[in-house]
Enzyme design. Structure first.
Site, PDB file in Angstrom:
ATOM      1  N   ASP A 175     -13.616  -4.106  -1.807  1.00  0.00           N
ATOM      2  CA  ASP A 175     -13.470  -3.945  -0.363  1.00  0.00           C
ATOM      3  C   ASP A 175     -14.840  -4.234   0.254  1.00  0.00           C
ATOM      4  O   ASP A 175     -15.769  -3.425   0.123  1.00  0.00           O
ATOM      5  CB  ASP A 175     -13.012  -2.534  -0.020  1.00  0.00           C
ATOM      6  CG  ASP A 175     -11.653  -2.203  -0.625  1.00  0.00           C
ATOM      7  OD1 ASP A 175     -10.834  -3.128  -0.756  1.00  0.00           O
ATOM      8  OD2 ASP A 175     -11.421  -1.028  -0.974  1.00  0.00           O
ATOM      9  N   ASP A 180       0.873  -1.174   0.000  1.00  0.00           N
ATOM     10  CA  ASP A 180       0.000   0.000   0.000  1.00  0.00           C
ATOM     11  C   ASP A 180       0.908   1.222   0.000  1.00  0.00           C
ATOM     12  O   ASP A 180       1.755   1.387   0.894  1.00  0.00           O
ATOM     13  CB  ASP A 180      -0.896   0.010   1.240  1.00  0.00           C
ATOM     14  CG  ASP A 180      -1.931  -1.100   1.208  1.00  0.00           C
ATOM     15  OD1 ASP A 180      -2.338  -1.500   0.103  1.00  0.00           O
ATOM     16  OD2 ASP A 180      -2.328  -1.566   2.292  1.00  0.00           O
TER      17      ASP A 180
END
Length: 464
Positions: free
Chosen positions: A344, A225
């Site tokens: 997500d 990330d």
């Protein structure tokens, strides 16, 4: 003058093969000029995307003639993935479109009883002892392949639902269905043999272990990330902390045995910008395995820039929910094997909802239904993150994972909650094709090689 000329057909992740050859000391030029290709000492025909679109791009530039001539004139020629398929006579992917006819045969779709696209690491079994291709394990990304070896060519084989041709070689021409530039040390050795003309010796073949067992191997995938060019990690996408340099981290994880690297620019969508291309370029230069990049992809040109910078697959989330046609547009341009739909998912009662903008907004009421629709639109892989478990190390949401695996015919990457070795095994046994983890690796609590050793002890085959 360049040692190798890479044909720019407009449908290729050119940065990956260019980096792979440059690591070996080769001078590389990328061109769409037929005159440059025709005078080259060595020629590479890479490619991603659809058979018909790839050939149309070659023919529009007059590159089809010079590629065919290179093979006929015994110029060392390397064709990769779609590049190999375009050398064939035809493909079921685009009926009625003629291939270059260098290789006899028609590429056929892989069987429906396995997950397609065929993504990840699989065995390559050489059918000879004096060629360029050795038996080993390589990275694939294909939905179509030759099922029979063309007469006069030395084949290597792989299996995914059915046996298919992994590589063909004849004279100075080498055609690979897999990606040698993304196949780690195995692929680098093959590229070096192609550059030098050396062959696999009969002595080394006889001394080697038996060929690897056929079949697609589950992948262990570290996730980087990234925000402002640095790796970050938090809990449920919040309270981000610095976790290092992405290129250095990617190289470290490859050394440990990572099967793929995922780079997600976690600030791109919330900030309304694209992924930072210099980060992608640096990670690509540092690793020899597949690279997936996501964050801020809103249109085809965004994906094209990421592929040009070094990505092999692009991940879309927020923009795909807001405009589902984006998934189909990306698949049509680059092929389903390049399109990863990131979801997500947050539990809502007995089901899960899909979030957008880094978990900040509700996107779709039913994440499982959205996964199914995304695959129908052309996504070749689902990156499924449990928002509830992200960064918690509490273990994956196995119920969510099983629901999505049952709903889609494409590979599924399980993400969120991986905190110990047993969690990885649990996810694979629940049907995941790959398991993604971040904080477990970034904090130094475990390594890729440690997890793979544990998976082997549990009877789960992995690439070592």
């Amino acid at each position: 003058m360049a040692d190798v000329v890479i044909v720019d057909s407009g449908v290729a992740n050119l940065a990956s093969i260019a980096c792979g050859l440059r690591r070996l000391g080769a001078g590389v030029a990328i061109t769409a000029d037929p005159a440059v290709v025709s005078s080259a000492g060595r020629v590479v025909v890479p490619g991603v995307g659809a058979f018909g679109a790839g050939l149309a791009a070659l023919r529009a530039r007059g590159l089809d003639v010079v590629v065919r001539a290179a093979s006929e004139h015994r110029t060392p020629l390397l064709a990769i993935c779609l590049g190999m398929q375009m050398l064939c006579e035809a493909s079921e992917e685009t009926p009625g479109v003629a291939g270059l006819g260098v290789i006899a045969g028609t590429c056929r779709r892989l069987p429906d009883d396995v997950r397609v696209p065929h993504l990840g690491w699989n065995s390559v079994t050489a059918d000879g002892t004096a060629g360029l291709v050795a038996s080993g394990v390589a990275a694939f990304a294909n939905s179509y392949a030759l099922r029979e070896a063309s007469p006069g060519w030395m084949p290597a084989w792989s299996t995914h639902g059915a046996r298919f041709v992994a590589a063909l070689e004849r004279g100075a021409t080498l055609a690979c269905q897999f990606h040698p530039e993304l196949s780690g040390a195995y692929g680098a050795a093959l590229l070096e043999r192609w550059l030098t003309g050396e062959r696999v010796s009969t002595t080394s073949v006889s001394a080697e272990a038996p060929p690897p067992t056929p079949g697609l191997l589950p992948r262990v995938v570290p996730c980087l990330d990234v925000k402002n060019g640095r790796v970050v990690k938090g809990i449920r996408f919040q309270e981000l902390r610095d976790a290092g340099d992405p290129a250095e981290q990617g190289a470290l994880y490859e050394q440990q045995g990572a099967d793929e690297i995922v780079v997600l620019d976690v600030a791109a969508s919330p900030e309304g910008r694209g992924t930072q291309l210099d980060t992608v370029e640096r990670v690509r230069a540092a690793v020899r395995i597949p690279l997936t990049v996501g964050g801020g992809v809103r249109r085809v040109d965004d994906a094209r820039r990421l592929l040009a910078a070094g990505a092999d697959k692009v991940s879309v989330n927020t923009a795909a929910i807001e405009r589902p046609a984006l998934v189909s547009e990306l698949a049509a341009e680059f092929g389903s094997q390049c399109v990863v739909l990131a979801i997500d998912a947050r539990r809502s009662g007995e089901s899960w909802e899909a979030l957008t903008r880094g978990g900040r907004a509700l996107g779709r009421a039913d994440a499982v239904t959205w996964a199914r629709e995304g695959a129908q639109l052309g996504a070749g892989e689902i990156l499924l993150t449990s928002w509830d478990r992200d960064g918690t190390r509490a273990g994956p949401d196995l119920a969510l994972l099983r629901a999505v695996v049952a709903a889609v015919p494409v590979p599924v990457i399980a993400s969120g909650g991986i905190g110990e070795r047993g969690h990885v095994a649990d996810a694979f046994r629940a049907g995941a094709d790959a398991v993604l983890a971040a904080s477990l690796f970034h904090d130094g609590d475990d390594t890729v090689v440690g997890i793979k050793t544990d998976l082997t002890r549990r009877g789960i085959r992995v690439r070592t």
